[in-house]
Scaffold this active site. Structure first.
Site, PDB file in Angstrom:
ATOM      1  CE  LYS A  17      10.676  70.263  49.913  1.00  0.00           C
ATOM      2  NZ  LYS A  17      10.007  69.964  48.642  1.00  0.00           N
ATOM      3  CD  GLN A  62       6.963  68.122  48.075  1.00  0.00           C
ATOM      4  OE1 GLN A  62       7.483  69.184  48.411  1.00  0.00           O
ATOM      5  NE2 GLN A  62       7.666  67.064  47.760  1.00  0.00           N
ATOM      6  CG  ASP A 111      10.476  73.432  43.512  1.00  0.00           C
ATOM      7  OD1 ASP A 111      11.373  72.925  44.209  1.00  0.00           O
ATOM      8  OD2 ASP A 111       9.262  73.199  43.675  1.00  0.00           O
TER       9      ASP A 111
END
Ligand code: GUN
Length: 291
Positions: free
Chosen positions: A53, A97, A120
């Protein structure tokens, strides 16, 4: 023989496009979009995803921040880090995460992220908007899956789609996105009776169960679009006793490719598209915040 949907190549062309967009954004607004990523602990898979990422952010010319916290970090400390990033005007997207260590309540953490920085699309506010059909941040993996299906040029409207897996991250949101495109959608799962029969009805089959190679050729309708979301590390022991690991999907690629019309590989399929959609979501969050 199925045509490959090359997620790596599609990602690359989308990221090249983003480079130009980000350069234009910097010119117009005086700063670049910035993604903050929080990682807790040393899970090797999570570390590798987070590296991907940050690397993608660098590639497209976006700013990024990496916050690394120890495995035994308290929930309060993690929430305090998120609060600080929520307040920081220079940060547009915040990603924590997952999975998190067992002593941390994931729901509490997701709820702590500011709705307008939730890149997200996991915050209950974004989930509600998705299901209500309102503008929102769409979760990255489902968004990438839709882009891959659309890249085949075969229409979705009126097709029968079967999603195997009912997670909040993939199964449920991708089912809603397929429904929005007028597919007739079934969400199947580990307790579905006659799973093979259900899968075989699918014009579009999305496998997101996390079970190595469980979708075999006999479960696939000839010509179907098969999207493999699984990333499973399986061990192989050679004749000399040495053990190696290989990455496989939820689909038995070798047999499936003989039957499907289109198929995504693992690796190089859904994975790179998820990261690319994260870049896109960060740009979208930036533009929503600045306007
Ligand atoms: N872990 C596995 N997939 C994801 C994802 O899309 N976002 C986050 N934050 N964690 C994940």
């Amino acid at each position: 023989m199925a045509q490959l949907i090359d997620g790596k190549a599609l990602s690359l062309s989308l990221k090249e496009e983003m480079k130009g967009r980000i350069a234009g954004i910097e010119k117009e607004f005086g700063r670049k979009p910035c993604l903050a990523v929080i990682i807790v602990g040393d899970n090797p898979a999570s570390r590798s995803y987070v590296r991907g990422k940050i690397k993608a952010a660098e590639f497209v010319g976006m700013d990024s921040r990496l916050v690394e916290l120890p495995e035994d970090v308290s929930e309060e400390r993690l929430i305090a880090e998120i609060a600080q990033l929520n307040e920081d005007e220079g940060v547009d997207g915040i990603l924590v995460q997952l999975p998190l260590p067992k002593h941390i309540d994931e729901d509490r953490i997701i709820d702590a992220i500011s709705l307008d920085k939730d890149v997200d699309g996991f915050h209950p506010g974004n989930v509600a908007k998705l299901w209500l059909g309102r503008p929102c941040t769409v979760p990255c993996t489902p968004k990438g899956i839709m882009a891959m299906i659309e890249s085949t040029g075969t229409g979705i409207s009126g097709k029968k789609a079967v999603v195997v897996g009912r997670s909040n991250i993939v199964g449920k949101p991708v089912a809603k996105l397929l429904l929005d495109k007028n597919a007739t959608v079934t969400i199947a799962h580990s307790r579905t009776a006659n799973l093979a029969d259900t899968c075989r009805e699918a014009d579009i089959l999305v496998a997101a169960v996390g079970r190595p190679e469980m979708i075999t050729a006999d479960m696939i309708k000839p010509g179907a679009i098969v999207i493999d979301v699984g990333i499973n590390r399986v061990s192989c022991t050679a004749a000399d006793g040495t053990t190696t690991f290989r990455l496989v999907g939820d689909v038995d690629f070798k047999s499936a490719t003989e039957v499907a019309g289109y198929i995504t590989p693992v690796p190089g399929g859904v994975g790179p598209m998820t990261i690319t959609m994260l870049m896109q979501n960060t740009i979208e969050c930036f533009l929503r915040r600045i306007n």
